[in-house]
Design a protein around this motif. Structure first.
Motif, PDB file in Angstrom:
ATOM      1  N   ALA A 255       0.852  -1.191   0.000  1.00 38.45           N
ATOM      2  CA  ALA A 255       0.000   0.000   0.000  1.00 38.45           C
ATOM      3  C   ALA A 255       0.888   1.242   0.000  1.00 38.45           C
ATOM      4  O   ALA A 255       2.042   1.207   0.437  1.00 38.45           O
ATOM      5  CB  ALA A 255      -0.899  -0.005   1.227  1.00 38.45           C
ATOM      6  N   LEU A 256       0.351   2.349  -0.501  1.00 38.02           N
ATOM      7  CA  LEU A 256       1.101   3.603  -0.576  1.00 38.02           C
ATOM      8  C   LEU A 256       0.255   4.718   0.020  1.00 38.02           C
ATOM      9  O   LEU A 256      -0.845   5.003  -0.460  1.00 38.02           O
ATOM     10  CB  LEU A 256       1.462   3.918  -2.030  1.00 38.02           C
ATOM     11  N   VAL A 257       0.779   5.330   1.085  1.00 38.37           N
ATOM     12  CA  VAL A 257       0.087   6.405   1.795  1.00 38.37           C
ATOM     13  C   VAL A 257       0.996   7.629   1.798  1.00 38.37           C
ATOM     14  O   VAL A 257       2.191   7.516   2.101  1.00 38.37           O
ATOM     15  CB  VAL A 257      -0.244   6.000   3.246  1.00 38.37           C
ATOM     16  N   LEU A 258       0.455   8.795   1.463  1.00 37.70           N
ATOM     17  CA  LEU A 258       1.255  10.015   1.387  1.00 37.70           C
ATOM     18  C   LEU A 258       0.663  11.102   2.276  1.00 37.70           C
ATOM     19  O   LEU A 258      -0.555  11.313   2.286  1.00 37.70           O
ATOM     20  CB  LEU A 258       1.348  10.512  -0.056  1.00 37.70           C
ATOM     21  N   MET A 259       1.560  11.800   3.009  1.00 32.01           N
ATOM     22  CA  MET A 259       1.159  12.876   3.916  1.00 32.01           C
ATOM     23  C   MET A 259       2.093  14.065   3.688  1.00 32.01           C
ATOM     24  O   MET A 259       3.234  14.058   4.152  1.00 32.01           O
ATOM     25  CB  MET A 259       1.231  12.401   5.370  1.00 32.01           C
TER      26      MET A 259
ATOM     27  N   LEU B  70      -3.894   6.302  -0.565  1.00 31.15           N
ATOM     28  CA  LEU B  70      -4.506   7.218   0.396  1.00 31.15           C
ATOM     29  C   LEU B  70      -3.610   8.440   0.542  1.00 31.15           C
ATOM     30  O   LEU B  70      -2.389   8.312   0.669  1.00 31.15           O
ATOM     31  CB  LEU B  70      -4.661   6.532   1.759  1.00 31.15           C
ATOM     32  N   ALA B  71      -4.212   9.620   0.500  1.00 32.55           N
ATOM     33  CA  ALA B  71      -3.490  10.870   0.749  1.00 32.55           C
ATOM     34  C   ALA B  71      -4.194  11.615   1.875  1.00 32.55           C
ATOM     35  O   ALA B  71      -5.410  11.822   1.825  1.00 32.55           O
ATOM     36  CB  ALA B  71      -3.445  11.731  -0.512  1.00 32.55           C
ATOM     37  N   LEU B  72      -3.422  11.998   2.884  1.00 35.53           N
ATOM     38  CA  LEU B  72      -3.952  12.728   4.033  1.00 35.53           C
ATOM     39  C   LEU B  72      -3.282  14.097   4.075  1.00 35.53           C
ATOM     40  O   LEU B  72      -2.077  14.196   4.337  1.00 35.53           O
ATOM     41  CB  LEU B  72      -3.686  11.957   5.327  1.00 35.53           C
ATOM     42  N   ILE B  73      -4.047  15.137   3.784  1.00 34.24           N
ATOM     43  CA  ILE B  73      -3.511  16.495   3.667  1.00 34.24           C
ATOM     44  C   ILE B  73      -4.007  17.309   4.854  1.00 34.24           C
ATOM     45  O   ILE B  73      -5.171  17.710   4.909  1.00 34.24           O
ATOM     46  CB  ILE B  73      -3.947  17.153   2.336  1.00 34.24           C
ATOM     47  N   ASP B  74      -3.129  17.511   5.813  1.00 34.63           N
ATOM     48  CA  ASP B  74      -3.484  18.190   7.061  1.00 34.63           C
ATOM     49  C   ASP B  74      -2.679  19.480   7.152  1.00 34.63           C
ATOM     50  O   ASP B  74      -1.448  19.441   7.248  1.00 34.63           O
ATOM     51  CB  ASP B  74      -3.165  17.274   8.247  1.00 34.63           C
TER      52      ASP B  74
END
Length: 385
Positions: free
Chosen positions: A131-135, A169-173
């Protein structure tokens, strides 16, 4: 927290990073490789979210990612990938860290060398298994939204551009961008602005990408104007709108790709050490003016030169309405705020050194996506004798 259109699972807003643990549980992954730089990871506070996972996950770090990553970093990351065997790669940081995360997640599975894969993308045949998750910890690269990554091989920019390089999944905080230094805030903000503009006039633009680009401009321009007027990026309104606008810009260029401003920027970054967004922004004003007077003989846009001139008029009208000034003035204000050159003429680029690499840049795929056919005659005013 809102979902960003143009991506299967990208979420923006305060608290987005707190979803990481639940998201990993839904992905049923335990072994995590976290890719990041040495300073932004701690400075942004992103380390807190990884520390919270340590009791339930096996975590390995690939840290020390450098700006404008070279093939050596990719090789080292692939070695770590193959040794550790992660079930998920989590990229945290600016565009370079996210690009490295994407590149190693994809290229570690390939039979051919990373150099071969970057030079000949048709040899990328194996499917990414983790899986690939980017923040992101900056508001500007858009890498969290795209399927491409930039890697330098023997001093030449190469792009990995495959669907499987797009994050699951991309989580932009925006809270992760609060500690970003002023110069980096300016550079990444201008990069996002350039992406929006280039996507809007791109030869490959679609109605969907243009809608995303306009939405991005509507958020980026007033936020950048407020930062330019106050001299700071710490206002929560600025951080919120830049984070959202930058992700929209990333979604737009994932469809349309960028154009000449990006094509011409890479050598300025590689040879002069200019931050990527700064290098791109230095090309924006003259390109806007060149496109504003475009005629059919120099036009490669499928809708003709009038459509390109209309696009420039749209961009400038939005800038005056939303930012109270034109793109050139806003760009120059922000570059001055960061202590950067405000015009490309200030770089005093000698023709005998720069004409060849700039001419080569005009033969690139990004330049071919530009609606105006640019020639050596367009470059000469940028160079000194």
């Amino acid at each position: 927290m809102k979902r960003i259109p143009g991506h299967p699972a990208a979420y923006v807003g305060r608290g987005s990073a707190e979803r990481l643990g639940d998201a990993l549980a839904q992905l049923h992954v335990k072994r995590l490789l976290v890719v990041h730089g040495r300073t932004s990871y701690e400075r942004s506070g992103a380390h807190r979210f990884i520390t919270a996972l340590s009791g339930r996950h096996e975590v390995e770090h690939f840290d020390g990612v450098q700006p404008n990553p070279g093939i050596e970093q990719i090789r080292a990351g692939i070695t770590t990938m193959r040794r550790f065997g992660p079930e998920a790669v989590i990229g945290i940081g600016g565009g370079s860290s996210l690009d490295v995360a994407k590149a190693i997640a994809v290229l570690a599975e390939q039979r051919r060398s990373p150099e071969d894969c970057l030079r000949h993308p048709e040899v990328i045949t194996e499917v990414r298994r983790c899986a690939l998750v980017l923040m992101p910890t900056t508001a500007g690269s858009g890498s969290e939204m795209t399927q491409f990554a930039t890697v330098y091989v023997e001093g030449r920019k190469r792009s990995l551009d495959v669907d499987q390089a797009r994050a699951d999944l991309a989580l932009i905080d925006q809270d992760l961008t609060e500690s970003l230094p002023l110069g980096d805030s300016v550079s990444t903000g201008l990069d996002a602005l350039a992406q929006s503009i280039e996507s809007y006039w791109s030869v490959a633009a679609t109605p969907a990408s243009q809608t995303l680009a306009l939405d991005a401009l509507g958020r980026l321009l007033p936020a950048l104007a407020l930062a330019a007027d106050t001299g700071v990026f710490s206002d929560p309104r600025v951080r919120t709108e830049l984070a959202h606008g930058a992700s929209l810009a990333g979604a737009a260029i994932n469809i349309s790709r960028t154009t000449a401003a990006h094509a011409l920027s890479y050598d300025l970054t590689l040879r002069l050490g200019l931050a990527h967004g700064t290098a791109v922004a230095l090309h924006l004003p003259w390109l806007l003016e060149r496109h504003a007077r475009l005629t059919d003989p120099d036009c490669r846009h499928p809708q003709g030169s009038a459509a390109v001139r209309d696009a420039v008029a749209d961009i400038e009208n939005i800038a005056h309405t939303q930012a109270g000034r034109g793109v050139r003035q806003l760009t120059e204000q922000l570059l001055a705020l960061a202590g950067r050159p405000t015009g490309i003429e200030q770089l005093a680029l000698p023709a005998d050194r720069w004409l060849a690499p700039m001419t080569a840049a005009l033969a690139s795929g990004r330049a071919a996506n530009n609606p105006c056919v640019l020639t050596v005659a367009d470059l000469l005013p940028l160079l000194t004798e």
